[in-house]
Design an enzyme around this catalytic site. Structure first.
Site, PDB file in Angstrom:
ATOM      1  CD  GLU A   1      39.529  30.961  36.583  1.00 12.83           C
ATOM      2  OE1 GLU A   1      40.964  30.803  36.978  1.00 12.83           O
ATOM      3  OE2 GLU A   1      39.211  29.521  35.989  1.00 12.83           O
TER       4      GLU A   1
ATOM      5  CE  LYS B   1      42.204  29.899  40.046  1.00 11.12           C
ATOM      6  NZ  LYS B   1      42.150  29.221  38.535  1.00 11.12           N
TER       7      LYS B   1
ATOM      8  CB  CYS C   1      38.373  28.935  38.711  1.00  9.72           C
ATOM      9  SG  CYS C   1      38.018  26.958  37.893  1.00  9.72           S
TER      10      CYS C   1
END
Length: 502
Positions: free
Chosen positions: A259, A334, A368
Site C-alpha cells: 500500500e 479501499k 490494509c
C-alpha cells in the site's frame, strides 16, 4: 409440432410448474419453487435442461456437479442436495448428479425423456465428468413388495420379466444399478421409499492428470518495499522493474507491491499541506499504472500494484490495480478509510466489492484496514475466492499486529490463502510517512494439509526483500470437502447471513 431441447430459463417457470403438478400427482403434488429454480440456474445454468413443444416447456431435467467421494453410495436425496439448498454443488467435482427429471404425462409418447438423457450425457462428456449418477424411483415396486425384495424386483426388471416405467427406461438408456438405497426419498409410497442408485459412465473421461494438478499450484511473489527517496520518477520505475524482473525470473504468477509504495514521490510536494500533496501525487497515478501494466505484459506476471491515490469528481480514493499479464487492468478502491487517511488526506471509501477472475483462479483484494472487517472477505469467499491479496502500510508494530492477526483469521474462516505485503524503513522529508513496520507473509487455513502454525512463509521483519511462495489450490478443495472442520459449509444460514446491499 416443434420440439426443442434447450437450457431452462426462469421465464419458463409457469410452464414448468404446470408440468410438475401433472407429473408429481402421485407424490402429493410437491413441486420446486420458483426461488429454488432460480438458485439452480444461478449455480449451474448449463445443467438445467428442458424440452419445449410448440414453445411450451413440458419436460425438464435438473442437475448439479458433486465431488462424489464426499458422499459415497449411502447418501440420501436430502443429503446430496444439501437439504434442497444445493450447497453440495461443486464446479470442480467429478460427477454430474441428476436431481430431477420429469415429463408432462400428456407428452410421454414422444420419448422426450430419452432426449433429456442424451442431452445430459452430452453435457457430461463436454464437462469431462466421470459419470452421471442419480437416485431413481421404482414406482412399480409397490405391486410386488409383498413377495419380492427390492433387489429381487430390480433383477426381474433387468431380465425384462417385470416392466417398471422408470427403471426399465433407465436401463434401456445404458444406465446400470450400483446399489439399492433405503429411505432415499421420503413420501415415495409407490417405491416404498426405496430407490436405485443408477450410473452412466463417460467412456471419454480423461481424468485429472499431473499437468492439470500442477496448474493448480500458484506461485506468489511479495515485495517488502524499502521506503527511499528517488531523484525522479524514472528511478522509481527502475526499482519497480527490478522486483518484477526478479520475481518473474522465478516464474511467479503474481507479484504484489505494498500500500502507498509510491509515496516517496511525495517529497517534491512536502512544502504543501498533506491533503494537497496527496492530490498532486494522484496526478501521476495514471502514468504509473500504465507503466506497471507494461511490465505485467513484458514480464508475463500478474501485478497487484500496491495502492496509489486517485482523484475522481474531486474525491480522493486509495486504489490498487490488478494488472493482468494479458494486458487487462482492473481496479479496487479501499472500502474502509482509516482515521489518519481521513484527517490528513480527506480520503473517502470505495463502494465496489467483487472477486477478480484471473488465469490462476479467483482472487480477492483488500487494502490494509479492510482486512480487519471480516464481512468483506466472507462475501469474497461466497463468490469463490481462493487467494486474498492484502497490500498494507503500517507505521507501528501495533498496527501491523492488527493486520497480521486479522489476515490469519480471514485465511482460516474463509478456507483460502491470504498474502500480505508491506513497506519497511523510514521516509524523511515526507510528512506523515515517517516510519513503517512490516513483515510480509502468506497465511493458510489451519488443518493437517497446511503448516501447523498456518503460516506458509514470511519475511524477516523490517528488511527489504522479496518472498516467493507456492500455494496449492487443490488443498483448498480437499479442505472444503474433507477438512477436520468445514467452516464454510457449517455456517448456520438459517440464523444469519452476510450479504451485499448494493
Amino acid at each position: 409440432m416443434n420440439i426443442e431441447t434447450r437450457k431452462l430459463t426462469l421465464e419458463d417457470y409457469d410452464d414448468l410448474k404446470e408440468s410438475m403438478l401433472q407429473a408429481y400427482d402421485t407424490l402429493g403434488g410437491q413441486i420446486w419453487s420458483k426461488s429454488t429454480i432460480a438458485k439452480l440456474l444461478k449455480l449451474f445454468p448449463e445443467g438445467q435442461l428442458c424440452i419445449a413443444v410448440d414453445d411450451k416447456v413440458v419436460a425438464c431435467s435438473l442437475s448439479i456437479i458433486v465431488d462424489y467421494d464426499e458422499y459415497g453410495d449411502k447418501h440420501t436425496y436430502q443429503n446430496i442436495t444439501g437439504n434442497y439448498g444445493f450447497s453440495t454443488h461443486d464446479a470442480n467435482g467429478d460427477v454430474l448428479y441428476g436431481i430431477e427429471i420429469f415429463v408432462h404425462p400428456e407428452y410421454r409418447g414422444l420419448r422426450l425423456g430419452r432426449r433429456l438423457y442424451e442431452a445430459r450425457k452430452e453435457l457430461c462428456e463436454t464437462l469431462n465428468l466421470k459419470s452421471i449418477i442419480a437416485g431413481g424411483r421404482i414406482p412399480g415396486y409397490h405391486e410386488y413388495a409383498d413377495k419380492l425384495s427390492p433387489r429381487q424386483y430390480i433383477d426381474k426388471v433387468k431380465a425384462k420379466e417385470i416392466y417398471d416405467p422408470t427403471l426399465t427406461f433407465q436401463i434401456s438408456n445404458d444406465f446400470h444399478v450400483r446399489k439399492v438405497l433405503k429411505n432415499y426419498l421420503p413420501g415415495d409410497h409407490e417405491s416404498k421409499e426405496f430407490a436405485t442408485l443408477i450410473e452412466w459412465n463417460n467412456i471419454y473421461y480423461q481424468g485429472i492428470d499431473a499437468s492439470a494438478r500442477s496448474a493448480k499450484t500458484i506461485r506468489l511473489g511479495l515485495v517488502q518495499w524499502q521506503m527511499r527517496l528517488f531523484p525522479d520518477i524514472d528511478a522509481f520505475y527502475e526499482q519497480v522493474e527490478f522486483f518484477v524482473d526478479a520475481v518473474s525470473g522465478y516464474k511467479s504468477d503474481f507479484i504484489m507491491f505494498p500500500e502507498f509504495f509510491n509515496t516517496p514521490l511525495l517529497q517534491p510536494y512536502n512544502h504543501l499541506p498533506e491533503m494537497e500533496a496527496m492530490r498532486k501525487l494522484a496526478e501521476q497515478t495514471e502514468e504509473i499504472v500504465h507503466k506497471i501494466q507494461s511490465f505485467a505484459v513484458s514480464y508475463n506476471v500478474n501485478i497487484i500494484s500496491g495502492s496509489m491515490p486517485i482523484l475522481e469528481n474531486n474525491k480522493l480514493y486509495n486504489a490498487t490495480y490488478l494488472c493482468h499479464r494479458t494486458g487487462k487492468t482492473e481496479e479496487f478502491r479501499k472500502i474502509h478509510i482509516t482515521p489518519n487517511e481521513q484527517k490528513y488526506y480527506g480520503m473517502v471509501g470505495g463502494d465496489k466489492i467483487q472477486v477478480f477472475d484471473t488465469d490462476c483462479g479467483k482472487i480477492g483484494i483488500l487494502i490494509c484496514y479492510d482486512v480487519e472487517f471480516p464481512e468483506l472477505s466472507r462475501i469474497y469467499a461466497d463468490q469463490g475466492m481462493q487467494i486474498l491479496f492484502v497490500p498494507f502500510l503500517t507505521d507501528t508494530q501495533n498496527g501491523y499486529t492488527r493486520v497480521r492477526h486479522c489476515a490469519q483469521a480471514r485465511a482460516i474462516e474463509n478456507e483460502c490463502y491470504v498474502a500480505i505485503a508491506g513497506c519497511v524503513g523510514n521516509l524523511p522529508k515526507v510528512n506523515n510517512m515517517d516510519i513503517q513496520f512490516a513483515q510480509s507473509a502468506v497465511f493458510t487455513p489451519s488443518d493437517f494439509a497446511f503448516p501447523t502454525n498456518a503460516v506458509k512463509a514470511e519475511t524477516t521483519p523490517n528488511t527489504e526483500m522479496m518472498l516467493v511462495v507456492d500455494v496449492d489450490l487443490h488443498l483448498l478443495d480437499e479442505l472444503h470437502h474433507f477438512g477436520t472442520v468445514k467452516i464454510l459449509k457449517d455456517r448456520r444460514k438459517d440464523l444469519y447471513e452476510v450479504r451485499l446491499l448494493k
